[in-house]
Scaffold this motif. Sequence first.
Motif, PDB file in Angstrom:
ATOM      1  N   ASP A   1      18.917 -25.449  80.618  1.00  0.00           N
ATOM      2  CA  ASP A   1      18.591 -24.342  79.713  1.00  0.00           C
ATOM      3  C   ASP A   1      19.760 -23.395  79.480  1.00  0.00           C
ATOM      4  OD1 ASP A   1      16.004 -25.289  79.492  1.00  0.00           O
ATOM      5  OD2 ASP A   1      15.229 -24.015  81.105  1.00  0.00           O
TER       6      ASP A   1
ATOM      7  N   ALA B   1      17.699 -19.823  85.803  1.00  0.00           N
ATOM      8  CA  ALA B   1      17.373 -20.769  84.741  1.00  0.00           C
ATOM      9  C   ALA B   1      17.764 -22.174  85.168  1.00  0.00           C
ATOM     10  CB  ALA B   1      18.129 -20.392  83.471  1.00  0.00           C
TER      11      ALA B   1
ATOM     12  N   ASP C   1      17.858 -14.886  82.917  1.00  0.00           N
ATOM     13  CA  ASP C   1      17.380 -16.237  83.219  1.00  0.00           C
ATOM     14  C   ASP C   1      16.385 -16.801  82.211  1.00  0.00           C
ATOM     15  OD1 ASP C   1      15.239 -14.597  83.774  1.00  0.00           O
ATOM     16  OD2 ASP C   1      15.000 -15.251  85.864  1.00  0.00           O
ATOM     17  N   ARG C   2      16.153 -16.068  81.102  1.00  0.00           N
ATOM     18  CA  ARG C   2      15.198 -16.563  80.109  1.00  0.00           C
ATOM     19  C   ARG C   2      15.448 -15.853  78.789  1.00  0.00           C
ATOM     20  NH1 ARG C   2      13.277 -12.870  83.403  1.00  0.00           N
ATOM     21  NH2 ARG C   2      11.922 -11.193  82.633  1.00  0.00           N
TER      22      ARG C   2
END
Length: 264
Positions: free
Chosen positions: A178, A174, A117-118
């Motif tokens: 993104d 996310a 998620d990042r």
Amino acid sequence: MTEQHPAADRSAEIAAGLEHVHGRIEAACAAAGRTDRPRLIVVTKTHPAEDVLSLARLGVTDVGENRDQEARPKAEATAGLCAEASVTAPAWHFIGQLQSNKAKHVIRYAAAVHSVDRESLVDALARAMQVRAERAASGEVPAREDLDCLIQVDVDPREPEDRPTDGIGGRGGAAPEDVPALAARIAAAPRLRLRGLMCVAPRGIDPAESFARAADLSARLRDGHPEADRLSMGMTADLEEAVAAGATHLRIGSDILGRRAHLG
């Protein structure tokens, strides 16, 4: 009459739960007009390695965990039990929110991480896989395949202040905007494979709406990354809606294994 052993009772219970869920999936596919069947990931959190062995004996090929501190020893114990029983061990899918400093542990057992998620987590997973490859080249550890990565996307359209705060807490993921940058970073990372999206239906919203949103994001992702064709969504409470929306992977736990007390 011969008394049944408790282990046999448990195996029969798991078999009945698995049959029930397969029936739900078949009915959901028929209702949606689908001829393809989503892949079942049995979520084994709070359940012991002996249950995973029972699942393997029943033909289950994929299991999921959301906490590394539980998954790591369970995966090791399961490997030993399956080897003793001459049964193929299931593939492990990590489906929970993951701290970057746990990446080096998760890649020891997980075939796939559904909760990327990042960008910092992408980098941590790539570094861990590189170190693993170097160790494998020197014979310290067995070689492993590249790591399948799915981007967990937040499909809740509400502002943070309008989301429920009780119960299990935030679902994570996310922001939709993104996803393209995350996808590009995974696709460019050596030893990582971009495989698609994952989502969890937000509380307080019709899951069908959330899954339709995820399906639309998945279609857009596949425009630039055709290989990212997995859509992991749907749990015990909402598998029918997930199947209708095009889920390729379902994550089902309690309907198969039942509920157990939370582990601290």
